[in-house]
Design a protein around this motif. Structure first.
Motif, mmCIF file in Angstrom:
data_model
loop_
_atom_site.group_PDB
_atom_site.id
_atom_site.type_symbol
_atom_site.label_atom_id
_atom_site.label_comp_id
_atom_site.label_asym_id
_atom_site.label_seq_id
_atom_site.Cartn_x
_atom_site.Cartn_y
_atom_site.Cartn_z
ATOM 1 N N LEU A 160 -2.596 12.496 7.002
ATOM 2 C CA LEU A 160 -3.535 11.643 6.281
ATOM 3 C C LEU A 160 -3.054 10.196 6.250
ATOM 4 C CD1 LEU A 160 -4.296 14.061 3.313
ATOM 5 C CD2 LEU A 160 -5.930 13.341 5.079
ATOM 6 N N GLY A 161 -1.744 9.999 6.057
ATOM 7 C CA GLY A 161 -1.192 8.654 6.083
ATOM 8 C C GLY A 161 -1.311 8.023 7.451
ATOM 9 N N ALA A 162 -1.079 8.822 8.492
ATOM 10 C CA ALA A 162 -1.212 8.313 9.854
ATOM 11 C C ALA A 162 -2.649 7.889 10.137
ATOM 12 C CB ALA A 162 -0.764 9.371 10.852
ATOM 13 N N GLN A 163 -3.595 8.694 9.703
ATOM 14 C CA GLN A 163 -5.002 8.355 9.934
ATOM 15 C C GLN A 163 -5.399 7.079 9.199
ATOM 16 O OE1 GLN A 163 -6.728 12.047 8.583
ATOM 17 N NE2 GLN A 163 -6.781 12.917 10.657
ATOM 18 N N LEU A 164 -4.922 6.946 7.964
ATOM 19 C CA LEU A 164 -5.238 5.746 7.189
ATOM 20 C C LEU A 164 -4.662 4.495 7.841
ATOM 21 C CD1 LEU A 164 -6.072 4.225 4.492
ATOM 22 C CD2 LEU A 164 -3.719 4.669 3.785
ATOM 23 N N THR A 165 -3.382 4.517 8.100
ATOM 24 C CA THR A 165 -2.725 3.305 8.595
ATOM 25 C C THR A 165 -3.183 2.946 9.995
ATOM 26 O OG1 THR A 165 -0.828 4.632 9.299
ATOM 27 C CG2 THR A 165 -0.698 3.623 7.134
ATOM 28 N N ASP A 166 -3.648 3.933 10.757
ATOM 29 C CA ASP A 166 -4.122 3.661 12.107
ATOM 30 C C ASP A 166 -5.412 2.847 12.121
ATOM 31 O OD1 ASP A 166 -3.006 3.958 14.551
ATOM 32 O OD2 ASP A 166 -3.720 5.989 14.913
ATOM 33 N N GLU A 167 -6.063 2.741 10.982
ATOM 34 C CA GLU A 167 -7.278 1.935 10.913
ATOM 35 C C GLU A 167 -6.981 0.439 10.876
ATOM 36 O OE1 GLU A 167 -10.128 3.043 7.934
ATOM 37 O OE2 GLU A 167 -9.496 5.152 7.961
ATOM 38 N N PHE A 168 -5.691 0.087 10.710
ATOM 39 C CA PHE A 168 -5.319 -1.305 10.529
ATOM 40 C C PHE A 168 -4.198 -1.697 11.498
ATOM 41 C CE2 PHE A 168 -6.922 0.384 6.545
ATOM 42 C CZ PHE A 168 -7.885 -0.557 6.196
ATOM 43 N N ASP A 169 -4.101 -2.994 11.762
ATOM 44 C CA ASP A 169 -3.018 -3.514 12.603
ATOM 45 C C ASP A 169 -1.744 -3.551 11.761
ATOM 46 O OD1 ASP A 169 -1.327 -4.840 14.315
ATOM 47 O OD2 ASP A 169 -2.611 -6.588 14.590
ATOM 48 N N GLN A 170 -0.709 -2.852 12.221
ATOM 49 C CA GLN A 170 0.571 -2.874 11.506
ATOM 50 C C GLN A 170 1.508 -3.958 12.029
ATOM 51 O OE1 GLN A 170 1.568 1.402 11.741
ATOM 52 N NE2 GLN A 170 -0.669 1.369 11.873
ATOM 53 N N TRP B 231 -12.205 4.182 -1.131
ATOM 54 C CA TRP B 231 -11.992 3.131 -2.142
ATOM 55 C C TRP B 231 -10.788 2.274 -1.774
ATOM 56 C CZ3 TRP B 231 -7.772 3.072 -5.748
ATOM 57 C CH2 TRP B 231 -7.870 2.120 -6.764
ATOM 58 N N TYR B 232 -9.720 2.926 -1.351
ATOM 59 C CA TYR B 232 -8.500 2.194 -1.006
ATOM 60 C C TYR B 232 -8.701 1.353 0.257
ATOM 61 C CZ TYR B 232 -3.597 1.282 0.097
ATOM 62 O OH TYR B 232 -2.410 0.661 0.385
ATOM 63 N N THR B 233 -9.250 1.944 1.300
ATOM 64 C CA THR B 233 -9.440 1.180 2.538
ATOM 65 C C THR B 233 -10.428 0.039 2.338
ATOM 66 O OG1 THR B 233 -11.134 2.744 3.285
ATOM 67 C CG2 THR B 233 -8.876 3.123 4.037
ATOM 68 N N GLY B 234 -11.387 0.253 1.451
ATOM 69 C CA GLY B 234 -12.340 -0.822 1.170
ATOM 70 C C GLY B 234 -11.656 -2.060 0.605
ATOM 71 N N GLN B 235 -10.631 -1.860 -0.210
ATOM 72 C CA GLN B 235 -9.915 -2.997 -0.774
ATOM 73 C C GLN B 235 -9.086 -3.728 0.289
ATOM 74 O OE1 GLN B 235 -8.637 -2.453 -5.093
ATOM 75 N NE2 GLN B 235 -8.734 -0.340 -4.366
ATOM 76 N N LEU B 236 -8.528 -2.970 1.232
ATOM 77 C CA LEU B 236 -7.806 -3.621 2.322
ATOM 78 C C LEU B 236 -8.763 -4.403 3.215
ATOM 79 C CD1 LEU B 236 -5.207 -0.906 3.461
ATOM 80 C CD2 LEU B 236 -5.020 -2.616 1.653
ATOM 81 N N GLN B 237 -9.909 -3.819 3.473
ATOM 82 C CA GLN B 237 -10.906 -4.523 4.291
ATOM 83 C C GLN B 237 -11.394 -5.795 3.595
ATOM 84 O OE1 GLN B 237 -13.595 -1.249 4.714
ATOM 85 N NE2 GLN B 237 -12.453 -0.341 6.420
ATOM 86 N N ALA B 238 -11.475 -5.745 2.269
ATOM 87 C CA ALA B 238 -11.867 -6.938 1.522
ATOM 88 C C ALA B 238 -10.817 -8.040 1.658
ATOM 89 C CB ALA B 238 -12.088 -6.582 0.049
ATOM 90 N N LEU B 239 -9.536 -7.677 1.670
ATOM 91 C CA LEU B 239 -8.474 -8.664 1.894
ATOM 92 C C LEU B 239 -8.606 -9.295 3.273
ATOM 93 C CD1 LEU B 239 -5.399 -6.757 0.404
ATOM 94 C CD2 LEU B 239 -6.379 -8.873 -0.500
ATOM 95 N N GLU B 240 -8.916 -8.484 4.259
ATOM 96 C CA GLU B 240 -9.100 -9.017 5.615
ATOM 97 C C GLU B 240 -10.261 -10.015 5.655
ATOM 98 O OE1 GLU B 240 -7.600 -5.450 8.562
ATOM 99 O OE2 GLU B 240 -9.606 -5.267 7.682
ATOM 100 N N LYS B 241 -11.366 -9.629 5.033
ATOM 101 C CA LYS B 241 -12.573 -10.462 5.084
ATOM 102 C C LYS B 241 -12.431 -11.715 4.234
ATOM 103 C CE LYS B 241 -17.583 -10.232 4.291
ATOM 104 N NZ LYS B 241 -18.718 -9.351 3.885
ATOM 105 N N THR B 242 -11.867 -11.582 3.047
ATOM 106 C CA THR B 242 -11.818 -12.700 2.106
ATOM 107 C C THR B 242 -10.741 -13.714 2.465
ATOM 108 O OG1 THR B 242 -12.577 -11.223 0.334
ATOM 109 C CG2 THR B 242 -11.591 -13.317 -0.335
ATOM 110 N N TYR B 243 -9.588 -13.228 2.896
ATOM 111 C CA TYR B 243 -8.442 -14.120 3.088
ATOM 112 C C TYR B 243 -7.990 -14.250 4.542
ATOM 113 C CZ TYR B 243 -8.190 -13.461 -1.965
ATOM 114 O OH TYR B 243 -8.486 -13.422 -3.300
#
Length: 680
Positions: free
Chosen positions: A442-452, A400-412
């Protein structure tokens, strides 16, 4: 003073002869294993390994490590091991029984609590020994050890340090024994970058193998005494390294933690800065102001690869919708992209109680639960109010959380994120089957899905080194002492195994008046000789929220800031080679002088110089003035500013505001390329 009553020592019959025995410890064939000799006398027990000795005083219980005939680490002789139990604090007093068997020394140690004893095991190996202690006869809330700091020379490690002088925000003692450090929330979920590892000038090291919260005190409660206590456990396990050099101790620790498997930052992120809005605007940022900031930097030809919008854009904390200050986020993102930059956003897993997402997450069970009442979400206090935390141990919550970040990437058109706050809080209950330390992974795995985007993640604790994240410091003030703390802190974080360091935003970001021109330029110069640069305060103009006015820097500020960034860009090929080297070795990129020059006694107190890799010494000006003394370790060095080869210390080295003192070490594989890159 503790009064000691007369005691009999109950020793096995084999010990009464006080004869020395030996044991071939370690794995593999006995002929190849190191041999450890055990000797018991009336007052002490000595374990002798090929390279060191452990000496245990039976009365006034004390553990000492010796190498080459000298003491390299002593516990105190009053509270070497102590615990807090039902009857208050109790300390070890004397050895009642000792058994040496199969390479393990087992001790029964009396304490000042007549109902409790300590079961202590000492296990030697080639370059280290392990001490395990468990309280018997009482249920403790904390147990730990205390050390006489002077026995080991100067102290290092720990990470970001809390001090009465403003640490970790405006103070970071280097070495640690030059200040008073105390942290009663030292653990995996701390916001501060810390690890349970300390090492010393004498080449001794201490590692507490725990996931529990610790109480750490270095010279604050008692001058000259270091205390490490583990809470919530009946005992502790600590490993003590005994080596020839401090760098060898560091290598031992990296052998436990693992070296970085990758660098999370792309090569271009090492070359130019990330620009973030925080120190420029704090939460007062809006779309018009942000774009004006971006355009002014571009018009002044100030380099950068990403324009990152920090806190201040969310409608509520935890809702991934823009507030009314940003009427057209997509147009804002497009404008940044049209200038050739990437666009980034600040985000958090902490959802405030007034956010629309809070009710959604609470109803679906996506938040960490309360320890007291698992039927309810855990509520935590942070700098933006009261919140729940998304539970990354729940796969549905994470999706649910990563989906919202992905939506920010796609929308904006968002290219990446700055992840702020923590992924767990000790006041909450972990998901079933997880521990608090699991949330680091778990935090490392989550954040690794995105460009920091080169801004990194504040993930730490033993084992986190392998994730290879960029490490940004905790917020700093905007004055000279904060700049000094920023440099010391990068050295501290580098030497607990996190090589991809950057300071806090150049110029600081802790809400004070903006930095003076001199602080801003000197900060940029120091950052130029570090792995990455993290910028915010514009060298053109910045708003002073303390005095409610704009501060316009003169044109020379932009020129000098750009000059510092040019130095960093020239160093980029060399830095890239250091990144690849640390992936092979685990060595820090930014390191104290004594790592390469352990016999150079003067280097152990120098915190305003460092080696970038093994070939470039940096000696920036970190206080008011246009000159500084420079310490050069033994050997020949090329003075970049003056184009000459020098030896020995340089007194009152001229360093006007446009000068960053750099010295290339002669005779290394990188010497020629570095001189060529920096000469002009």
């Amino acid at each position: 003073m503790i009064a000691l009553r007369s005691r009999r020592l109950f020793l096995p019959l084999a010990l009464l002869s006080l004869a020395a025995t030996s044991f071939a410890g370690g794995a593999g064939a006995a002929s190849a294993a190191p041999r450890f000799t055990y000797h018991d006398s009336a007052g002490s027990i000595t374990l002798t390994a090929p390279a060191y000795q452990v000496v245990i005083a039976k009365r006034h219980f004390q553990i000492s490590a010796r190498r080459a005939g000298r003491t390299v680490l002593n516990t105190t002789n009053t509270d070497a091991i102590d615990f807090t139990g039902p009857n208050g604090q109790a300390t070890a007093t004397d050895v009642r029984k000792a058994t040496w068997s199969h390479g393990v020394l087992t001790l029964s140690v009396a304490t000042t609590d007549k109902s409790a004893t300590l079961a202590v095991k000492v296990t030697p190996s080639a370059d280290r020994y392990k001490v395990e202690s468990t309280v018997q006869g009482a249920t403790p809330t904390a147990t730990g050890m205390h050390f006489a700091m002077a026995s080991a020379g100067h102290w290092y490690g720990h990470g970001e340090a809390s001090t009465d002088e403003g640490g970790p925000y405006t103070d970071q003692p280097w070495p640690l024994d030059s200040g008073k450090v105390a942290d009663d929330a030292f653990g995996p979920a701390s916001y501060q970058m810390v690890d349970p590892f300390w090492f010393t000038q004498s080449a001794a090291g201490i590692f507490f193998d725990t996931q529990d919260l610790m109480n750490v005190d270095l010279g604050k409660k008692t001058a000259g005494v270091a205390g490490m206590e583990v809470t919530g456990s009946p005992g502790f396990a600590a490993t003590f390294f005994v080596e020839k050099t401090p760098k060898a101790v560091y290598d031992d620790y990296i052998g436990i933690t693992g070296k970085p498997a990758k660098s999370d930052a792309e090569p271009y992120q090492y070359e130019t800065p990330l620009w973030n809005s925080w120190a420029q605007f704090y939460t007062n940022v809006d779309q018009a102001g942000f774009l004006d900031y971006v355009h002014r930097l571009h018009d002044a030809k100030v380099p950068g690869h990403t324009m990152s919008l920090d806190d201040g854009w969310m409608s509520h904390y935890g809702d991934f919708t823009f507030n009314s200050k940003f009427p057209d986020p997509k147009a804002m993102s497009d404008e940044v992209h049209n200038l050739g930059d990437k666009f980034g956003l600040w985000v958090t897993l902490w959802i405030n109680l007034d956010a629309d997402n809070y009710k959604v997450a609470a109803d679906k069970g996506y938040l960490l639960k309360s320890k007291d009442d698992p039927s309810k979400p855990c509520t935590v206090d942070w700098w933006n109010g009261k919140a729940g935390i998304v539970d990354l141990g729940n796969p549905d919550a994470r999706a649910w959380y990563t989906g919202q970040l992905q939506a920010l990437e796609k929308t904006y058109g968002v290219d990446g994120f700055k992840f702020d706050t923590r992924f767990y809080d000790e006041t909450c209950a972990p998901a079933q089957g997880y521990t608090a330390n699991d949330y680091v992974k778990l935090g490392a795995q989550l954040t690794d899905e995105f460009d920091q985007q080169g801004v990194g993640v504040r993930i730490h604790w033993t084992g986190s080194q392998k994730y290879g994240f960029v490490t940004r410091e905790i917020d700093k003030g905007t004055d000279w002492t904060s700049l000094q703390a920023a440099v010391h802190q990068d050295l501290a974080v580098s030497t607990i195994g996190y090589p991809f360091v950057e300071t806090d935003m150049v110029g600081g970001s802790e809400g004070g008046p903006p930095p003076s021109k001199e602080v801003l330029i000197r900060w940029a110069q120091a950052a130029a000789a570090m792995p990455l640069i993290y910028s915010s305060t514009s060298p053109i103009r910045v708003y002073d929220y303390v005095n409610n006015k704009w501060i316009d820097y003169d044109p020379d500020t932009v020129k000098l800031y750009n000059k510092a960034l040019d130095v960093h860009k020239r160093l980029a090929p060399y830095i890239e080679r250091q990144v690849k080297a640390t992936l092979r070795s685990g060595d820090p990129i930014m390191q104290p002088l004594f790592f390469d020059f352990p016999s150079d006694k003067a280097s152990y107190t120098i915190g305003d110089e460092w080696l970038l890799g093994d070939s470039l010494l940096t000696a920036p000006v970190l206080s008011e003035g246009t000159s500084r003394d420079v310490h050069l370790p033994p050997g020949e060095w090329y003075d970049v500013t003056r184009g000459r080869t020098v030896r020995g210390d340089l007194h009152a080295y001229p360093s006007d505001l446009g000068t960053l003192p750099l010295f290339v070490r002669m005779g290394t594989p990188d010497t020629k390329s570095l001189i060529a890159a920096l000469r002009h």
